[in-house]
Write an enzyme that holds these catalytic residues in place. Structure first.
Site, PDB file in Angstrom:
ATOM      1  N   ASN A  24      34.444  37.063  38.980  1.00 36.34           N
ATOM      2  CA  ASN A  24      34.202  35.723  39.522  1.00 36.34           C
ATOM      3  C   ASN A  24      35.486  34.953  39.801  1.00 36.34           C
ATOM      4  O   ASN A  24      35.513  34.096  40.681  1.00 36.34           O
ATOM      5  CB  ASN A  24      33.298  34.922  38.580  1.00 36.34           C
ATOM      6  CG  ASN A  24      33.763  34.964  37.146  1.00 36.34           C
ATOM      7  OD1 ASN A  24      33.799  36.037  36.527  1.00 36.34           O
ATOM      8  ND2 ASN A  24      34.144  33.829  36.606  1.00 36.34           N
ATOM      9  N   CYS A  49      41.450  22.495  33.168  1.00 32.16           N
ATOM     10  CA  CYS A  49      41.713  21.229  33.829  1.00 32.16           C
ATOM     11  C   CYS A  49      43.147  21.262  34.338  1.00 32.16           C
ATOM     12  O   CYS A  49      43.862  22.210  34.105  1.00 32.16           O
ATOM     13  CB  CYS A  49      41.464  20.047  32.914  1.00 32.16           C
ATOM     14  SG  CYS A  49      42.580  19.974  31.526  1.00 32.16           S
TER      15      CYS A  49
HETATM   16  C1  LIG Z   1      28.102  32.190  37.516  1.00 33.39           C
HETATM   17  C2  LIG Z   1      28.211  33.475  36.767  1.00 33.39           C
HETATM   18  C3  LIG Z   1      27.438  33.756  35.638  1.00 33.39           C
HETATM   19  C4  LIG Z   1      26.502  32.730  35.041  1.00 33.39           C
HETATM   20  O1  LIG Z   1      25.377  32.549  35.839  1.00 33.39           O
HETATM   21  P1  LIG Z   1      24.414  31.290  35.593  1.00 33.39           P
HETATM   22  O2  LIG Z   1      23.214  31.609  36.413  1.00 33.39           O
HETATM   23  O3  LIG Z   1      25.167  30.103  36.065  1.00 33.39           O
HETATM   24  O4  LIG Z   1      24.103  31.246  34.128  1.00 33.39           O
HETATM   25  C5  LIG Z   1      27.570  34.983  35.042  1.00 33.39           C
HETATM   26  N1  LIG Z   1      28.413  35.905  35.510  1.00 33.39           N
HETATM   27  C6  LIG Z   1      29.187  35.690  36.589  1.00 33.39           C
HETATM   28  C7  LIG Z   1      30.093  36.751  37.072  1.00 33.39           C
HETATM   29  C8  LIG Z   1      29.112  34.462  37.253  1.00 33.39           C
HETATM   30  O5  LIG Z   1      29.899  34.244  38.302  1.00 33.39           O
END
Ligand SMILES: *Cc1c(COP(=O)(O)O)cnc(C)c1O
Length: 407
Positions: free
Chosen positions: A178, A351
């Site tokens: 992510n 932040c």
């Molecule tokens: C956003 C994200 C999550 C969490 O997902 P939610 O639906 O917001 O709980 C988990 N893993 C990755 C890689 C993400 O980008």
């Protein structure tokens, strides 16, 4: 769009399909990896399930319930369709955080009770929803190996194999990171796990709708998804649980035994409809959208790579085109993220203050604290326009050319 009057589905983002003279709207949103707007066509379909078709999908004695149940099952098929799963293999959750918890805790406890061991393998750059779940499992007596990726953010199959033990029961590796957008070798890792009877979980939140996923081919047992990273609503997710009598999960939420006993709680019909429509739309648009975003990404990177002090974080090749994570090698305490006032991007640290903890993902790649702190994640999406990319390049160019570069 034919949104019902109950929902205002207009959004403030710049529409890609409007003509090129479209004025920029500020602030510019370049944080699609954090969340996406609900696609207006998706929002329009959700609305009726709030007001008119409000039945409980578990009500089996009247048409209100049947109607809601039919919508839930249609959505299950839509989600399964994007990733090559069978409809019955999709379990609804409140989001990918819950999917990851259910997958890891649910499988680990069942497998340990069967005497399959107590060792798990994951990667130090996973999402917190995996890492913090692993920490809880360690407190429960499990042992966890956290693989360290190379400076490109990737782990190797040799490194993965070397970490496996006779008592390894489960491994968890995300498909797309992510923060830095790199793609791990999931197909190869799945083969290794399958050969040893190790349950394999993949967090595919950042991959779904961006790169093809085919669960008919991948040797993956459990896969987590979230709607709000794919132009669906927040608060709804899914866990793929491969059909296999040997693979059972211990429920993490007790109650009425919904979702084959794996996840109790009244199903959120409108959210589920939204996730289904969002995933169906992604299946339709994926190829064209990826190609368009790839061009924008190239334009962005070509514009920025020539600037002094700009460093790319993560592999340049094994990555999705939506993500560009950059560190800035500058003198002093200048925070680039802190100066991008009309462009919404993610900062490298929690932040922008100079003493905030640097990103653990960038630190794991070997970036110094200063470089891990002075970083931004630019993530592009469905509504990103060429004008927004050009504005972003021009803004960063101006900002960086006025900064002294580290020697
Ligand atoms: C956003 C994200 C999550 C969490 O997902 P939610 O639906 O917001 O709980 C988990 N893993 C990755 C890689 C993400 O980008």
């Amino acid at each position: 769009m034919n949104a019902s009057s109950a929902c205002n589905t207009s959004i403030a983002t710049n529409h890609a399909d409007t003509d090129n003279k479209a004025a920029l709207h500020f602030p510019i949103y370049l944080d699609y990896s954090a969340t996406t707007p609900v696609d207006p066509s998706v929002a329009a379909k959700m609305c009726a399930y709030l007001t008119e078709k409000f039945g409980n999908p578990a009500s089996s004695s009247h048409s209100f319930g049947w109607e809601a149940r039919a919508a839930v099952e249609k959505a299950r098929k839509q989600v399964a369709g994007l990733v090559g799963a069978q409809t019955a293999e999709i379990v609804w959750t409140s989001g990918a955080t819950e999917s990851n918890n259910l997958a890891l805790k649910g499988a680990a406890h069942v497998l340990r009770e069967r005497g399959r061991g107590k060792h798990l393998v994951t990667v130090s750059t996973e999402h917190k929803a995996v890492l913090d779940t692993m920490h809880t499992l360690e407190r429960d007596g499990f042992e966890v190996t956290y693989l360290q990726p190379g400076s490109d953010g990737l782990i190797t199959t040799a490194q993965f194999t070397a970490a496996l033990r006779p008592d390894t029961l489960l491994a968890s590796v995300m498909m797309v990171n992510n923060e830095i957008g790199v793609i791990q070798p999931i197909a190869e890792l799945g083969e290794i796990c399958a050969g040893r009877g190790i349950v394999f979980h993949v967090d595919a939140v950042q991959a779904a709708g961006k790169i093809p996923i085919d669960l008919r081919r991948l040797k993956v047992d459990l896969m987590s998804f979230s709607a709000h990273k794919v132009y669906g609503p927040k608060g709804i997710g899914a866990l793929f649980v491969r059909h296999n009598p040997d693979l059972t999960l211990e429920a993490q939420i007790d109650g009425g035994g919904h979702e084959n006993g794996m996840r109790s709680g009244t199903l959120a019909t409108h959210q589920i409809v939204g996730m289904g429509e969002a995933f169906a739309l992604a299946a339709l648009l994926q190829e064209e959208e990826s190609a368009r975003i790839r061009l924008l990404h190239e334009r962005l990177w070509e514009g920025l790579r020539v600037l002094p002090g700009v460093l790319l974080n993560g592999s340049a090749e094994q990555r999705i085109p939506n993500n560009l994570n950059l560190s800035f090698d500058l003198v002093g305490e200048v925070s680039v993220a802190g100066q991008l006032l009309d462009i919404a991007v993610s900062a490298g640290s929690a932040c922008n203050s100079a003493n905030a903890a640097p990103s653990y993902v960038l630190s794991a790649l070997g970036r110094s604290d200063a470089l891990a702190r002075n970083a931004i994640r630019i993530s592009l999406g469905r509504y990103t326009t060429m004008e927004e990319i050009d504005y972003t390049v021009a803004t960063l160019r101006q900002l960086l050319q006025s900064q002294p570069i580290a020697a």
